[in-house]
Design a protein around this motif. Structure first.
Motif, PDB file in Angstrom:
ATOM      1  N   ARG A   1      35.544   9.435 -38.209  1.00 51.04           N
ATOM      2  CA  ARG A   1      35.639   9.930 -36.829  1.00 51.04           C
ATOM      3  C   ARG A   1      35.804   8.749 -35.898  1.00 51.04           C
ATOM      4  O   ARG A   1      35.258   7.660 -36.134  1.00 51.04           O
ATOM      5  CB  ARG A   1      34.373  10.700 -36.428  1.00 51.04           C
ATOM      6  N   LEU A   2      36.548   8.992 -34.812  1.00 49.49           N
ATOM      7  CA  LEU A   2      36.689   7.967 -33.768  1.00 49.49           C
ATOM      8  C   LEU A   2      35.467   8.012 -32.864  1.00 49.49           C
ATOM      9  O   LEU A   2      34.926   9.085 -32.589  1.00 49.49           O
ATOM     10  CB  LEU A   2      37.939   8.245 -32.938  1.00 49.49           C
TER      11      LEU A   2
ATOM     12  N   ALA B   1      34.508   7.245 -29.039  1.00 53.73           N
ATOM     13  CA  ALA B   1      34.958   6.883 -27.684  1.00 53.73           C
ATOM     14  C   ALA B   1      33.693   6.631 -26.866  1.00 53.73           C
ATOM     15  O   ALA B   1      33.040   5.599 -27.016  1.00 53.73           O
ATOM     16  CB  ALA B   1      35.833   7.993 -27.118  1.00 53.73           C
TER      17      ALA B   1
ATOM     18  N   GLY C   1      30.971   8.459 -27.131  1.00 49.41           N
ATOM     19  CA  GLY C   1      29.822   8.836 -27.961  1.00 49.41           C
ATOM     20  C   GLY C   1      28.973   9.946 -27.352  1.00 49.41           C
ATOM     21  O   GLY C   1      27.950  10.326 -27.912  1.00 49.41           O
ATOM     22  N   GLN C   2      29.399  10.507 -26.229  1.00 53.65           N
ATOM     23  CA  GLN C   2      28.544  11.470 -25.508  1.00 53.65           C
ATOM     24  C   GLN C   2      28.546  12.855 -26.142  1.00 53.65           C
ATOM     25  O   GLN C   2      27.651  13.658 -25.866  1.00 53.65           O
ATOM     26  CB  GLN C   2      28.950  11.547 -24.036  1.00 53.65           C
ATOM     27  N   SER C   3      29.522  13.138 -26.976  1.00 54.20           N
ATOM     28  CA  SER C   3      29.486  14.374 -27.758  1.00 54.20           C
ATOM     29  C   SER C   3      29.165  14.047 -29.216  1.00 54.20           C
ATOM     30  O   SER C   3      28.345  14.713 -29.849  1.00 54.20           O
ATOM     31  CB  SER C   3      30.831  15.101 -27.680  1.00 54.20           C
ATOM     32  N   LEU C   4      29.802  13.010 -29.729  1.00 49.80           N
ATOM     33  CA  LEU C   4      29.695  12.720 -31.168  1.00 49.80           C
ATOM     34  C   LEU C   4      28.307  12.221 -31.570  1.00 49.80           C
ATOM     35  O   LEU C   4      27.746  12.682 -32.576  1.00 49.80           O
ATOM     36  CB  LEU C   4      30.769  11.681 -31.549  1.00 49.80           C
TER      37      LEU C   4
ATOM     38  N   HIS D   1      34.796   9.297 -17.171  1.00 50.80           N
ATOM     39  CA  HIS D   1      34.731  10.306 -16.106  1.00 50.80           C
ATOM     40  C   HIS D   1      34.430   9.618 -14.762  1.00 50.80           C
ATOM     41  O   HIS D   1      35.016   9.955 -13.732  1.00 50.80           O
ATOM     42  CB  HIS D   1      33.635  11.337 -16.381  1.00 50.80           C
TER      43      HIS D   1
ATOM     44  N   GLY E   1      31.261   8.811 -21.013  1.00 49.99           N
ATOM     45  CA  GLY E   1      32.183   9.831 -21.541  1.00 49.99           C
ATOM     46  C   GLY E   1      33.609   9.598 -21.082  1.00 49.99           C
ATOM     47  O   GLY E   1      33.854   9.097 -19.982  1.00 49.99           O
ATOM     48  N   THR E   2      34.563   9.943 -21.929  1.00 56.49           N
ATOM     49  CA  THR E   2      35.973   9.639 -21.661  1.00 56.49           C
ATOM     50  C   THR E   2      36.816  10.909 -21.560  1.00 56.49           C
ATOM     51  O   THR E   2      36.475  11.948 -22.131  1.00 56.49           O
ATOM     52  CB  THR E   2      36.551   8.763 -22.794  1.00 56.49           C
TER      53      THR E   2
ATOM     54  N   GLU F   1      37.575  16.634 -28.182  1.00 62.98           N
ATOM     55  CA  GLU F   1      36.399  17.399 -28.617  1.00 62.98           C
ATOM     56  C   GLU F   1      36.667  18.909 -28.500  1.00 62.98           C
ATOM     57  O   GLU F   1      36.176  19.689 -29.289  1.00 62.98           O
ATOM     58  CB  GLU F   1      35.189  16.987 -27.764  1.00 62.98           C
TER      59      GLU F   1
ATOM     60  N   ASP G   1      34.794  20.586 -19.176  1.00 60.86           N
ATOM     61  CA  ASP G   1      35.352  20.774 -17.832  1.00 60.86           C
ATOM     62  C   ASP G   1      36.809  20.330 -17.701  1.00 60.86           C
ATOM     63  O   ASP G   1      37.567  20.911 -16.929  1.00 60.86           O
ATOM     64  CB  ASP G   1      34.514  19.999 -16.806  1.00 60.86           C
TER      65      ASP G   1
ATOM     66  N   VAL H   1      44.379  10.565 -29.532  1.00 56.30           N
ATOM     67  CA  VAL H   1      44.914  10.689 -28.171  1.00 56.30           C
ATOM     68  C   VAL H   1      45.059   9.288 -27.605  1.00 56.30           C
ATOM     69  O   VAL H   1      44.106   8.506 -27.617  1.00 56.30           O
ATOM     70  CB  VAL H   1      43.962  11.514 -27.271  1.00 56.30           C
TER      71      VAL H   1
ATOM     72  N   LYS I   1      26.474  25.971 -12.908  1.00 56.65           N
ATOM     73  CA  LYS I   1      25.600  25.367 -13.918  1.00 56.65           C
ATOM     74  C   LYS I   1      24.144  25.607 -13.571  1.00 56.65           C
ATOM     75  O   LYS I   1      23.810  25.775 -12.409  1.00 56.65           O
ATOM     76  CB  LYS I   1      25.807  23.854 -13.911  1.00 56.65           C
TER      77      LYS I   1
ATOM     78  N   TYR J   1      26.101  22.300 -19.868  1.00 54.71           N
ATOM     79  CA  TYR J   1      27.475  22.764 -19.617  1.00 54.71           C
ATOM     80  C   TYR J   1      27.459  23.990 -18.705  1.00 54.71           C
ATOM     81  O   TYR J   1      26.436  24.653 -18.542  1.00 54.71           O
ATOM     82  CB  TYR J   1      28.140  23.105 -20.947  1.00 54.71           C
TER      83      TYR J   1
HETATM   84  C1  LIG Z   1      23.726  15.711 -21.771  1.00 53.29           C
HETATM   85  C2  LIG Z   1      25.216  15.915 -21.799  1.00 53.29           C
HETATM   86  C3  LIG Z   1      25.777  16.838 -20.913  1.00 53.29           C
HETATM   87  C4  LIG Z   1      27.157  17.024 -20.897  1.00 53.29           C
HETATM   88  N1  LIG Z   1      27.679  17.914 -19.991  1.00 53.29           N
HETATM   89  C5  LIG Z   1      29.008  18.072 -19.920  1.00 53.29           C
HETATM   90  C6  LIG Z   1      29.591  18.946 -18.953  1.00 53.29           C
HETATM   91  O1  LIG Z   1      28.925  19.555 -18.132  1.00 53.29           O
HETATM   92  N2  LIG Z   1      30.951  19.066 -18.947  1.00 53.29           N
HETATM   93  C7  LIG Z   1      31.758  18.370 -19.824  1.00 53.29           C
HETATM   94  O2  LIG Z   1      32.971  18.501 -19.778  1.00 53.29           O
HETATM   95  N3  LIG Z   1      31.230  17.544 -20.739  1.00 53.29           N
HETATM   96  C8  LIG Z   1      29.892  17.364 -20.810  1.00 53.29           C
HETATM   97  N4  LIG Z   1      29.361  16.507 -21.742  1.00 53.29           N
HETATM   98  C9  LIG Z   1      30.267  15.849 -22.714  1.00 53.29           C
HETATM   99  C10 LIG Z   1      30.872  14.606 -22.128  1.00 53.29           C
HETATM  100  O3  LIG Z   1      31.768  14.936 -21.092  1.00 53.29           O
HETATM  101  C11 LIG Z   1      31.648  13.773 -23.148  1.00 53.29           C
HETATM  102  O4  LIG Z   1      31.992  12.628 -22.495  1.00 53.29           O
HETATM  103  C12 LIG Z   1      32.898  14.399 -23.679  1.00 53.29           C
HETATM  104  O5  LIG Z   1      32.630  15.493 -24.485  1.00 53.29           O
HETATM  105  C13 LIG Z   1      33.736  13.416 -24.525  1.00 53.29           C
HETATM  106  O6  LIG Z   1      32.953  12.615 -25.220  1.00 53.29           O
HETATM  107  P1  LIG Z   1      33.248  11.079 -25.404  1.00 53.29           P
HETATM  108  O7  LIG Z   1      34.353  10.560 -24.624  1.00 53.29           O
HETATM  109  O8  LIG Z   1      31.927  10.468 -25.206  1.00 53.29           O
HETATM  110  O9  LIG Z   1      33.760  11.116 -26.895  1.00 53.29           O
HETATM  111  P2  LIG Z   1      32.958  10.978 -28.266  1.00 53.29           P
HETATM  112  O10 LIG Z   1      31.654  11.670 -28.191  1.00 53.29           O
HETATM  113  O11 LIG Z   1      32.957   9.551 -28.665  1.00 53.29           O
HETATM  114  O12 LIG Z   1      33.974  11.787 -29.190  1.00 53.29           O
HETATM  115  C14 LIG Z   1      34.072  13.183 -29.130  1.00 53.29           C
HETATM  116  C15 LIG Z   1      35.035  13.664 -30.225  1.00 53.29           C
HETATM  117  O13 LIG Z   1      36.367  13.301 -29.871  1.00 53.29           O
HETATM  118  C16 LIG Z   1      36.933  12.409 -30.837  1.00 53.29           C
HETATM  119  N5  LIG Z   1      37.695  11.427 -30.072  1.00 53.29           N
HETATM  120  C17 LIG Z   1      37.209  10.613 -29.107  1.00 53.29           C
HETATM  121  N6  LIG Z   1      38.225   9.900 -28.550  1.00 53.29           N
HETATM  122  C18 LIG Z   1      39.353  10.285 -29.174  1.00 53.29           C
HETATM  123  C19 LIG Z   1      40.719   9.932 -29.045  1.00 53.29           C
HETATM  124  N7  LIG Z   1      41.142   9.045 -28.141  1.00 53.29           N
HETATM  125  N8  LIG Z   1      41.617  10.532 -29.841  1.00 53.29           N
HETATM  126  C20 LIG Z   1      41.218  11.473 -30.748  1.00 53.29           C
HETATM  127  N9  LIG Z   1      39.936  11.840 -30.932  1.00 53.29           N
HETATM  128  C21 LIG Z   1      39.022  11.261 -30.141  1.00 53.29           C
HETATM  129  C22 LIG Z   1      35.752  11.836 -31.606  1.00 53.29           C
HETATM  130  O14 LIG Z   1      36.093  11.444 -32.906  1.00 53.29           O
HETATM  131  C23 LIG Z   1      34.797  13.003 -31.577  1.00 53.29           C
HETATM  132  O15 LIG Z   1      35.127  13.923 -32.585  1.00 53.29           O
HETATM  133  C24 LIG Z   1      27.997  16.291 -21.793  1.00 53.29           C
HETATM  134  C25 LIG Z   1      27.429  15.367 -22.684  1.00 53.29           C
HETATM  135  C26 LIG Z   1      26.054  15.178 -22.682  1.00 53.29           C
HETATM  136  C27 LIG Z   1      25.461  14.177 -23.637  1.00 53.29           C
END
Ligand SMILES: Cc1cc2nc3c(=O)[nH]c(=O)nc-3n(C[C@H](O)[C@H](O)[C@H](O)COP(=O)(O)OP(=O)(O)OC[C@H]3O[C@@H](n4cnc5c(N)ncnc54)[C@H](O)[C@@H]3O)c2cc1C
Length: 298
Positions: free
Chosen positions: A29-30, A32, A34-37, A78, A109-110, A117, A123, A166, A186, A192
């Protein structure tokens, strides 16, 4: 809980990340923001054998515009979008970016991670569906451009191949006399939305709607482009009556499930309210008025 043991890899370039994904196989897994993964790994809901970190690749985080085409690097946070001058000019972007979770999540988060994801409650996808948006993907066969409307195919599922990522998100700047708003209800910042609605339109003379985009979030397995609701506005004069007709059509397009955030009937009614309110704000913005909008806390 600690995640299962995994191998950590630091990619030096996007091409290297693609190669690593291809070599590491299914459990790669990639990383980015880390906020979802990372939460999923810690809860052991995601099984990851190889974690490929994108964060040390230079030049993946940017917001730039040329000839009305806005480009976001996949790693654009974001918070960077929230603070950008561009988000002031295209306020629907600000509404969305500024409302995601709390500042800690927004700092990490990105945009690319959010779209990849494909969380049904995310959003960015409903917001960007109302603009003309493409996702630029990079894989072993090179690059391809996928319209956002075709990128997410199911809950947590996209068209990305196993070794594809991406690279960039491309958005057309709305023409003059355009306005939009993204509203999400919310219960607290770090959760979410119960439901969300994005409305974006362009006016011609006498408040006639030249073009309209309406999309719904957290109200089905994927974000929903409410095309029948858009048709209620397109070519018509925007009035309370047309907004009401668009809201009705959006409610019909919603596909909500009852859960701890509310019953399906409640969420459907909420969609109607959010679409109507977002349309009213979009209209005032299209007329040049500056006004705040965004997430609403119940
Ligand atoms: C407490 C909490 C509340 C949140 N509330 C919200 C909310 O209200 N609304 C909202 O939209 N989000 C919310 N989020 C999620 C947040 O916006 C994350 O930033 C978003 O889901 C993307 O995560 P990330 O960039 O941190 O990616 P990661 O967590 O690093 O990755 C997420 C997934 O995408 C894949 N990935 C990442 N980058 C790429 C790429 N460039 N190409 C292909 N695959 C990729 C990874 O492998 C993984 O499977 C919340 C998160 C937390 C922890």
């Amino acid at each position: 809980m600690y995640p299962r043991p995994f191998h950590y890899h630091r990619a030096g370039s996007l091409q290297e990340a693609v190669t690593m994904l291809g070599q590491a196989g299914d459990e790669a897994r990639l990383l980015a923001g880390g906020q979802s993964l990372i939460p999923l790994m810690k809860l052991r809901l995601a099984s990851v054998a190889h974690l490929i970190d994108l964060n040390f690749i230079g030049g993946l985080s940017y917001t730039k515009e040329e000839d009305g085409v806005i480009r976001f690097g996949a790693l654009t946070r974001h918070a960077e979008i929230e603070e950008s001058a561009l988000a002031q000019e295209v306020p629907i972007l600000y509404d969305c970016a500024a409302g995601i979770a709390d500042i800690q999540v927004r700092n990490r988060g990105t945009l690319g991670g959010s779209l990849a994801e494909a969380d049904p409650s995310g959003d960015w996808a409903p917001c960007l569906l109302t603009l003309s948006t493409d996702v630029i993907c990079l894989g072993p066969q090179g690059e391809r451009t996928v319209p956002l409307a075709e990128f997410i195919t199911d809950a947590y599922t996209t068209v990305l191949g196993p070794a594809e990522l991406v690279r960039e998100v491309v958005v057309r700047r709305p023409p003059p006399k355009s306005g939009g708003a993204y509203l999400a209800l919310k219960r607290a910042a770090p959760v979410y939305a119960t439901a969300s609605a994005a409305v974006q339109f362009t006016l011609a003379d006498h408040d006639t709607c030249l073009d309209a985009g309406i999309a719904l979030g957290a109200i089905g397995l994927t974000p929903i482009k409410a095309t029948a609701a858009e048709a209620e506005l397109r070519g018509k004069q925007v009035t309370d009556k047309t907004f009401e007709a668009a809201a009705e059509a959006a409610m019909a397009a919603a596909d909500p499930q009852s859960d701890k955030r509310g019953s399906a009937a409640y969420k459907r009614a909420l969609v109607g309210v959010l679409v109507r309110r977002a349309a009213e704000i979009a209209l005032r913005r299209a007329r040049g008025e500056k006004m705040e909008a965004g997430h609403i806390y119940a």
